[in-house]
Design an enzyme around this catalytic site. Structure first.
Site, PDB file in Angstrom:
ATOM      1  N   SER A 145       0.866  -1.194   0.000  1.00  0.00           N
ATOM      2  CA  SER A 145       0.000   0.000   0.000  1.00  0.00           C
ATOM      3  C   SER A 145       0.893   1.231   0.000  1.00  0.00           C
ATOM      4  O   SER A 145       2.012   1.195   0.542  1.00  0.00           O
ATOM      5  CB  SER A 145      -0.879   0.008   1.250  1.00  0.00           C
ATOM      6  OG  SER A 145      -1.461   1.292   1.439  1.00  0.00           O
ATOM      7  N   TYR A 163      -1.721  -0.460  10.182  1.00  0.00           N
ATOM      8  CA  TYR A 163      -1.846  -0.890   8.780  1.00  0.00           C
ATOM      9  C   TYR A 163      -0.607  -0.453   7.987  1.00  0.00           C
ATOM     10  O   TYR A 163      -0.011  -1.250   7.263  1.00  0.00           O
ATOM     11  CB  TYR A 163      -3.127  -0.295   8.187  1.00  0.00           C
ATOM     12  CG  TYR A 163      -3.369  -0.667   6.750  1.00  0.00           C
ATOM     13  CD1 TYR A 163      -3.771  -1.959   6.407  1.00  0.00           C
ATOM     14  CD2 TYR A 163      -3.204   0.259   5.721  1.00  0.00           C
ATOM     15  CE1 TYR A 163      -4.005  -2.305   5.084  1.00  0.00           C
ATOM     16  CE2 TYR A 163      -3.436  -0.068   4.402  1.00  0.00           C
ATOM     17  CZ  TYR A 163      -3.841  -1.353   4.083  1.00  0.00           C
ATOM     18  OH  TYR A 163      -4.072  -1.691   2.768  1.00  0.00           O
TER      19      TYR A 163
HETATM   20  P1  NDP Z   1     -11.267  -6.867   0.194  1.00  0.00           P
HETATM   21  O1  NDP Z   1     -11.661  -6.776   1.628  1.00  0.00           O
HETATM   22  O2  NDP Z   1     -12.191  -6.350  -0.821  1.00  0.00           O
HETATM   23  O3  NDP Z   1     -10.895  -8.387  -0.152  1.00  0.00           O
HETATM   24  C1  NDP Z   1     -10.018  -9.058   0.730  1.00  0.00           C
HETATM   25  C2  NDP Z   1      -9.655 -10.408   0.155  1.00  0.00           C
HETATM   26  O4  NDP Z   1      -8.691 -10.994   1.039  1.00  0.00           O
HETATM   27  C3  NDP Z   1     -10.830 -11.361   0.103  1.00  0.00           C
HETATM   28  O5  NDP Z   1     -10.615 -12.246  -0.979  1.00  0.00           O
HETATM   29  C4  NDP Z   1     -10.732 -12.088   1.442  1.00  0.00           C
HETATM   30  O6  NDP Z   1     -11.324 -13.400   1.440  1.00  0.00           O
HETATM   31  C5  NDP Z   1      -9.231 -12.187   1.585  1.00  0.00           C
HETATM   32  N1  NDP Z   1      -8.807 -12.303   2.969  1.00  0.00           N
HETATM   33  C6  NDP Z   1      -9.027 -11.434   3.999  1.00  0.00           C
HETATM   34  N2  NDP Z   1      -8.526 -11.919   5.144  1.00  0.00           N
HETATM   35  C7  NDP Z   1      -7.966 -13.121   4.835  1.00  0.00           C
HETATM   36  C8  NDP Z   1      -7.325 -14.134   5.582  1.00  0.00           C
HETATM   37  N3  NDP Z   1      -7.146 -14.035   6.904  1.00  0.00           N
HETATM   38  N4  NDP Z   1      -6.909 -15.243   4.921  1.00  0.00           N
HETATM   39  C9  NDP Z   1      -7.107 -15.383   3.598  1.00  0.00           C
HETATM   40  N5  NDP Z   1      -7.712 -14.481   2.825  1.00  0.00           N
HETATM   41  C10 NDP Z   1      -8.145 -13.358   3.451  1.00  0.00           C
HETATM   42  O7  NDP Z   1      -9.841  -6.117   0.110  1.00  0.00           O
HETATM   43  P2  NDP Z   1      -9.110  -5.374  -1.104  1.00  0.00           P
HETATM   44  O8  NDP Z   1      -9.331  -6.109  -2.355  1.00  0.00           O
HETATM   45  O9  NDP Z   1      -9.428  -3.941  -1.016  1.00  0.00           O
HETATM   46  O10 NDP Z   1      -7.582  -5.502  -0.623  1.00  0.00           O
HETATM   47  C11 NDP Z   1      -6.705  -6.482  -1.140  1.00  0.00           C
HETATM   48  C12 NDP Z   1      -5.298  -6.099  -0.771  1.00  0.00           C
HETATM   49  O11 NDP Z   1      -5.012  -4.800  -1.283  1.00  0.00           O
HETATM   50  C13 NDP Z   1      -5.012  -6.031   0.727  1.00  0.00           C
HETATM   51  O12 NDP Z   1      -3.722  -6.524   0.991  1.00  0.00           O
HETATM   52  C14 NDP Z   1      -5.091  -4.536   1.017  1.00  0.00           C
HETATM   53  O13 NDP Z   1      -4.340  -4.184   2.143  1.00  0.00           O
HETATM   54  C15 NDP Z   1      -4.505  -3.975  -0.261  1.00  0.00           C
HETATM   55  N6  NDP Z   1      -4.842  -2.587  -0.524  1.00  0.00           N
HETATM   56  C16 NDP Z   1      -6.152  -2.207  -0.735  1.00  0.00           C
HETATM   57  C17 NDP Z   1      -6.445  -0.891  -1.001  1.00  0.00           C
HETATM   58  C18 NDP Z   1      -7.830  -0.406  -1.255  1.00  0.00           C
HETATM   59  O14 NDP Z   1      -8.040   0.821  -1.276  1.00  0.00           O
HETATM   60  N7  NDP Z   1      -8.821  -1.274  -1.470  1.00  0.00           N
HETATM   61  C19 NDP Z   1      -5.389   0.129  -1.039  1.00  0.00           C
HETATM   62  C20 NDP Z   1      -4.058  -0.372  -0.807  1.00  0.00           C
HETATM   63  C21 NDP Z   1      -3.822  -1.687  -0.573  1.00  0.00           C
HETATM   64  P3  NDP Z   1     -12.906 -13.622   1.740  1.00  0.00           P
HETATM   65  O15 NDP Z   1     -13.623 -13.167   0.493  1.00  0.00           O
HETATM   66  O16 NDP Z   1     -13.042 -15.090   1.972  1.00  0.00           O
HETATM   67  O17 NDP Z   1     -13.253 -12.791   2.921  1.00  0.00           O
END
Ligand code: NDP
Length: 250
Positions: free
Chosen positions: A145, A159
Protein backbone atom coordinates in the site's frame (compact mmCIF):
# COMPACT_ATOMS: atom_id res chain seq x y z
CA UNK A 1 0.22 -16.98 -27.71
CA UNK A 2 -0.99 -15.07 -24.64
CA UNK A 3 1.82 -13.55 -22.57
CA UNK A 4 1.32 -15.83 -19.53
CA UNK A 5 0.61 -19.08 -21.42
CA UNK A 6 1.92 -22.07 -19.48
CA UNK A 7 2.45 -20.09 -16.27
CA UNK A 8 0.94 -21.28 -12.99
CA UNK A 9 -0.14 -18.69 -10.43
CA UNK A 10 -1.47 -18.55 -6.88
CA UNK A 11 -3.29 -15.39 -5.75
CA UNK A 12 -4.04 -15.19 -2.02
CA UNK A 13 -7.31 -13.50 -1.15
CA UNK A 14 -8.52 -14.02 -4.69
CA UNK A 15 -12.22 -14.23 -3.93
CA UNK A 16 -13.00 -10.51 -3.92
CA UNK A 17 -11.73 -7.05 -4.73
CA UNK A 18 -8.16 -6.55 -5.94
CA UNK A 19 -7.22 -10.25 -5.62
CA UNK A 20 -10.17 -11.35 -7.74
CA UNK A 21 -9.24 -8.78 -10.41
CA UNK A 22 -5.62 -9.98 -10.41
CA UNK A 23 -6.74 -13.63 -10.69
CA UNK A 24 -9.09 -12.80 -13.59
CA UNK A 25 -6.40 -10.82 -15.42
CA UNK A 26 -3.68 -13.47 -15.04
CA UNK A 27 -6.17 -16.05 -16.38
CA UNK A 28 -7.17 -13.78 -19.28
CA UNK A 29 -3.45 -13.53 -20.11
CA UNK A 30 -3.15 -17.33 -20.24
CA UNK A 31 -2.04 -18.44 -16.76
CA UNK A 32 -3.71 -21.23 -14.80
CA UNK A 33 -4.71 -19.68 -11.49
CA UNK A 34 -5.38 -20.93 -7.96
CA UNK A 35 -6.83 -18.59 -5.37
CA UNK A 36 -7.18 -18.68 -1.62
CA UNK A 37 -9.98 -17.14 0.40
CA UNK A 38 -10.78 -16.76 4.09
CA UNK A 39 -14.46 -17.61 4.35
CA UNK A 40 -16.44 -16.32 1.40
CA UNK A 41 -16.89 -19.54 -0.59
CA UNK A 42 -19.54 -18.04 -2.89
CA UNK A 43 -17.23 -15.20 -3.94
CA UNK A 44 -14.39 -17.69 -4.44
CA UNK A 45 -16.60 -19.82 -6.70
CA UNK A 46 -17.52 -16.73 -8.72
CA UNK A 47 -13.83 -15.88 -9.27
CA UNK A 48 -13.13 -19.51 -10.14
CA UNK A 49 -15.90 -19.44 -12.77
CA UNK A 50 -14.40 -16.24 -14.23
CA UNK A 51 -10.93 -17.84 -14.36
CA UNK A 52 -12.28 -20.91 -16.12
CA UNK A 53 -14.31 -18.76 -18.52
CA UNK A 54 -10.92 -17.60 -19.87
CA UNK A 55 -10.29 -21.20 -20.95
CA UNK A 56 -7.69 -22.03 -18.28
CA UNK A 57 -7.80 -24.26 -15.23
CA UNK A 58 -8.55 -22.77 -11.83
CA UNK A 59 -8.58 -23.93 -8.25
CA UNK A 60 -9.96 -22.41 -5.01
CA UNK A 61 -8.55 -23.17 -1.55
CA UNK A 62 -9.90 -22.02 1.81
CA UNK A 63 -6.94 -20.96 3.97
CA UNK A 64 -6.51 -18.35 6.69
CA UNK A 65 -3.44 -16.33 5.72
CA UNK A 66 -2.70 -15.63 9.39
CA UNK A 67 -2.28 -19.36 10.05
CA UNK A 68 1.27 -20.19 8.92
CA UNK A 69 0.59 -23.92 8.54
CA UNK A 70 -2.59 -23.33 6.55
CA UNK A 71 -0.84 -20.77 4.35
CA UNK A 72 2.05 -23.15 3.60
CA UNK A 73 -0.39 -25.99 2.91
CA UNK A 74 -2.32 -23.75 0.50
CA UNK A 75 0.88 -23.07 -1.48
CA UNK A 76 1.60 -26.81 -1.68
CA UNK A 77 -2.00 -27.62 -2.66
CA UNK A 78 -2.01 -24.95 -5.36
CA UNK A 79 1.25 -26.25 -6.85
CA UNK A 80 -0.14 -29.80 -6.80
CA UNK A 81 -3.40 -28.77 -8.46
CA UNK A 82 -1.66 -26.69 -11.15
CA UNK A 83 1.34 -28.97 -11.72
CA UNK A 84 3.86 -26.44 -10.33
CA UNK A 85 4.14 -22.78 -9.40
CA UNK A 86 5.64 -19.83 -11.29
CA UNK A 87 3.86 -16.79 -9.83
CA UNK A 88 2.86 -16.11 -6.22
CA UNK A 89 0.72 -13.03 -5.58
CA UNK A 90 0.34 -12.10 -1.92
CA UNK A 91 -2.86 -10.08 -1.88
CA UNK A 92 -4.87 -11.28 1.16
CA UNK A 93 -5.00 -8.45 3.63
CA UNK A 94 -7.09 -6.34 5.92
CA UNK A 95 -7.03 -2.89 7.41
CA UNK A 96 -8.42 -1.61 10.70
CA UNK A 97 -8.24 2.14 11.18
CA UNK A 98 -8.37 3.56 14.72
CA UNK A 99 -6.34 6.31 16.36
CA UNK A 100 -4.05 5.09 19.12
CA UNK A 101 -4.97 8.30 20.96
CA UNK A 102 -8.55 7.07 21.40
CA UNK A 103 -8.06 3.30 21.59
CA UNK A 104 -8.13 1.06 24.63
CA UNK A 105 -4.71 -0.67 25.04
CA UNK A 106 -6.09 -4.22 24.76
CA UNK A 107 -8.04 -3.33 21.62
CA UNK A 108 -4.98 -1.68 20.10
CA UNK A 109 -2.84 -4.77 20.77
CA UNK A 110 -5.50 -7.13 19.38
CA UNK A 111 -5.73 -5.04 16.21
CA UNK A 112 -1.93 -4.98 15.93
CA UNK A 113 -1.73 -8.78 16.14
CA UNK A 114 -4.63 -9.31 13.73
CA UNK A 115 -3.27 -6.99 11.05
CA UNK A 116 0.32 -8.23 11.33
CA UNK A 117 -1.00 -11.83 11.32
CA UNK A 118 -2.66 -11.56 7.92
CA UNK A 119 -0.67 -8.79 6.22
CA UNK A 120 2.85 -9.81 7.27
CA UNK A 121 2.91 -13.34 8.77
CA UNK A 122 0.83 -14.61 5.83
CA UNK A 123 3.26 -13.12 3.31
CA UNK A 124 6.25 -14.58 5.16
CA UNK A 125 4.80 -18.08 5.57
CA UNK A 126 3.59 -18.23 1.96
CA UNK A 127 6.91 -17.07 0.56
CA UNK A 128 9.08 -19.52 2.48
CA UNK A 129 6.75 -22.36 1.43
CA UNK A 130 6.86 -21.25 -2.22
CA UNK A 131 10.61 -20.70 -2.66
CA UNK A 132 11.48 -24.41 -3.14
CA UNK A 133 8.74 -24.63 -5.78
CA UNK A 134 9.73 -21.56 -7.81
CA UNK A 135 12.45 -21.64 -10.44
CA UNK A 136 14.36 -19.27 -12.73
CA UNK A 137 11.85 -16.73 -14.03
CA UNK A 138 9.60 -17.09 -10.98
CA UNK A 139 7.73 -14.13 -9.59
CA UNK A 140 6.70 -13.06 -6.09
CA UNK A 141 4.36 -10.06 -6.16
CA UNK A 142 3.15 -8.48 -2.92
CA UNK A 143 0.15 -6.16 -2.73
CA UNK A 144 1.34 -3.54 -0.25
CA UNK A 145 0.00 0.00 0.00
CA UNK A 146 1.12 3.59 -0.40
CA UNK A 147 0.53 3.69 3.37
CA UNK A 148 3.96 2.03 3.63
CA UNK A 149 5.42 5.52 3.11
CA UNK A 150 2.50 7.94 3.19
CA UNK A 151 -0.22 8.37 5.83
CA UNK A 152 -2.69 11.10 4.86
CA UNK A 153 -5.22 10.39 7.65
CA UNK A 154 -5.16 9.42 11.34
CA UNK A 155 -5.69 5.86 12.51
CA UNK A 156 -3.53 3.96 10.05
CA UNK A 157 -0.35 3.42 12.07
CA UNK A 158 -0.62 -0.36 12.33
CA UNK A 159 -1.85 -0.89 8.78
CA UNK A 160 0.94 1.31 7.39
CA UNK A 161 3.52 -0.54 9.48
CA UNK A 162 2.37 -3.90 8.06
CA UNK A 163 2.73 -2.57 4.53
CA UNK A 164 6.17 -1.07 5.28
CA UNK A 165 7.22 -4.46 6.66
CA UNK A 166 6.30 -6.36 3.50
CA UNK A 167 7.95 -3.71 1.34
CA UNK A 168 11.21 -4.30 3.21
CA UNK A 169 10.83 -8.09 3.11
CA UNK A 170 10.60 -7.70 -0.66
CA UNK A 171 13.86 -5.72 -0.77
CA UNK A 172 15.70 -8.41 1.15
CA UNK A 173 14.10 -11.26 -0.77
CA UNK A 174 14.96 -9.58 -4.09
CA UNK A 175 18.62 -9.68 -3.03
CA UNK A 176 18.37 -13.26 -1.74
CA UNK A 177 16.53 -14.65 -4.76
CA UNK A 178 18.09 -12.60 -7.57
CA UNK A 179 20.80 -15.22 -8.15
CA UNK A 180 18.02 -17.83 -8.65
CA UNK A 181 16.27 -15.64 -11.26
CA UNK A 182 13.24 -15.10 -9.00
CA UNK A 183 11.95 -11.53 -9.05
CA UNK A 184 10.20 -9.96 -6.05
CA UNK A 185 8.18 -6.75 -6.35
CA UNK A 186 5.54 -4.80 -4.45
CA UNK A 187 2.44 -3.14 -5.87
CA UNK A 188 1.50 -0.18 -3.67
CA UNK A 189 -2.09 0.88 -4.43
CA UNK A 190 -3.76 4.08 -3.37
CA UNK A 191 -7.52 4.02 -2.78
CA UNK A 192 -9.14 1.25 -4.85
CA UNK A 193 -12.89 0.68 -4.97
CA UNK A 194 -13.48 -2.63 -3.12
CA UNK A 195 -15.47 -3.93 -0.15
CA UNK A 196 -12.53 -2.86 2.07
CA UNK A 197 -12.53 0.73 0.78
CA UNK A 198 -15.67 1.55 -1.20
CA UNK A 199 -15.53 4.65 -3.42
CA UNK A 200 -18.76 5.85 -1.80
CA UNK A 201 -17.80 5.02 1.81
CA UNK A 202 -16.83 7.31 4.71
CA UNK A 203 -13.11 7.21 3.81
CA UNK A 204 -13.85 8.20 0.23
CA UNK A 205 -14.95 11.73 1.18
CA UNK A 206 -11.56 12.30 2.82
CA UNK A 207 -9.40 10.48 0.28
CA UNK A 208 -10.84 11.31 -3.14
CA UNK A 209 -9.88 15.03 -3.03
CA UNK A 210 -6.27 13.99 -2.30
CA UNK A 211 -5.99 11.97 -5.53
CA UNK A 212 -4.50 13.90 -8.48
CA UNK A 213 -6.81 12.06 -10.87
CA UNK A 214 -9.77 12.89 -8.61
CA UNK A 215 -11.16 9.36 -8.42
CA UNK A 216 -10.70 5.95 -6.81
CA UNK A 217 -8.82 3.31 -8.77
CA UNK A 218 -10.48 0.17 -10.10
CA UNK A 219 -9.36 -3.34 -9.12
CA UNK A 220 -8.75 -4.11 -12.81
CA UNK A 221 -6.13 -1.33 -12.91
CA UNK A 222 -4.17 -3.25 -10.25
CA UNK A 223 -4.73 -6.47 -12.21
CA UNK A 224 -3.02 -4.90 -15.24
CA UNK A 225 0.10 -4.01 -13.21
CA UNK A 226 0.20 -7.47 -11.62
CA UNK A 227 0.05 -9.08 -15.05
CA UNK A 228 2.94 -6.90 -16.25
CA UNK A 229 5.04 -7.84 -13.20
CA UNK A 230 4.20 -11.52 -13.76
CA UNK A 231 5.26 -11.40 -17.41
CA UNK A 232 8.58 -11.48 -19.26
CA UNK A 233 8.14 -7.75 -19.95
CA UNK A 234 9.29 -7.03 -16.37
CA UNK A 235 12.43 -9.19 -16.57
CA UNK A 236 14.78 -6.47 -15.20
CA UNK A 237 12.55 -5.26 -12.36
CA UNK A 238 13.15 -6.65 -8.90
CA UNK A 239 12.99 -5.18 -5.42
CA UNK A 240 10.76 -2.39 -6.72
CA UNK A 241 7.75 -0.92 -4.95
CA UNK A 242 5.46 0.63 -7.52
CA UNK A 243 2.88 3.19 -6.41
CA UNK A 244 -0.38 2.94 -8.35
CA UNK A 245 -2.40 5.66 -6.71
CA UNK A 246 -3.68 8.14 -9.28
CA UNK A 247 -1.09 10.60 -7.99
CA UNK A 248 -2.26 10.57 -4.37
CA UNK A 249 1.13 10.46 -2.67
CA UNK A 250 2.89 13.09 -4.80
P1 NDP B 1 -11.27 -6.87 0.19
O1 NDP B 1 -11.66 -6.78 1.63
O2 NDP B 1 -12.19 -6.35 -0.82
O3 NDP B 1 -10.90 -8.39 -0.15
C1 NDP B 1 -10.02 -9.06 0.73
C2 NDP B 1 -9.66 -10.41 0.15
O4 NDP B 1 -8.69 -10.99 1.04
C3 NDP B 1 -10.83 -11.36 0.10
O5 NDP B 1 -10.61 -12.25 -0.98
C4 NDP B 1 -10.73 -12.09 1.44
O6 NDP B 1 -11.32 -13.40 1.44
C5 NDP B 1 -9.23 -12.19 1.58
N1 NDP B 1 -8.81 -12.30 2.97
C6 NDP B 1 -9.03 -11.43 4.00
N2 NDP B 1 -8.53 -11.92 5.14
C7 NDP B 1 -7.97 -13.12 4.84
C8 NDP B 1 -7.32 -14.13 5.58
N3 NDP B 1 -7.15 -14.04 6.90
N4 NDP B 1 -6.91 -15.24 4.92
C9 NDP B 1 -7.11 -15.38 3.60
N5 NDP B 1 -7.71 -14.48 2.83
C10 NDP B 1 -8.14 -13.36 3.45
O7 NDP B 1 -9.84 -6.12 0.11
P2 NDP B 1 -9.11 -5.37 -1.10
O8 NDP B 1 -9.33 -6.11 -2.35
O9 NDP B 1 -9.43 -3.94 -1.02
O10 NDP B 1 -7.58 -5.50 -0.62
C11 NDP B 1 -6.71 -6.48 -1.14
C12 NDP B 1 -5.30 -6.10 -0.77
O11 NDP B 1 -5.01 -4.80 -1.28
C13 NDP B 1 -5.01 -6.03 0.73
O12 NDP B 1 -3.72 -6.52 0.99
C14 NDP B 1 -5.09 -4.54 1.02
O13 NDP B 1 -4.34 -4.18 2.14
C15 NDP B 1 -4.50 -3.98 -0.26
N6 NDP B 1 -4.84 -2.59 -0.52
C16 NDP B 1 -6.15 -2.21 -0.74
C17 NDP B 1 -6.45 -0.89 -1.00
C18 NDP B 1 -7.83 -0.41 -1.26
O14 NDP B 1 -8.04 0.82 -1.28
N7 NDP B 1 -8.82 -1.27 -1.47
C19 NDP B 1 -5.39 0.13 -1.04
C20 NDP B 1 -4.06 -0.37 -0.81
C21 NDP B 1 -3.82 -1.69 -0.57
P3 NDP B 1 -12.91 -13.62 1.74
O15 NDP B 1 -13.62 -13.17 0.49
O16 NDP B 1 -13.04 -15.09 1.97
O17 NDP B 1 -13.25 -12.79 2.92
Amino acid sequence: MAKLDGKRALVTGGSRGIGAAIARRLAADGATVAITYAGNAAAAQATLAAIEASGVRGHAIQADAADAKAQAAAVTKAAKALGGLDILVHNAGLGEFASVADQDADAALASYRKQFGVNVDGVFAGTVAAIPLLSDGGRIIIVGSINAHSMPIAGGAIYGATKAAVRQLASGWARDLGPCGILVNVIQPGPIDTDMNPADGPFAEMLTPLVALGRYGKPDEIGALASFLASDDSSYITGAAIDIDGGMSL
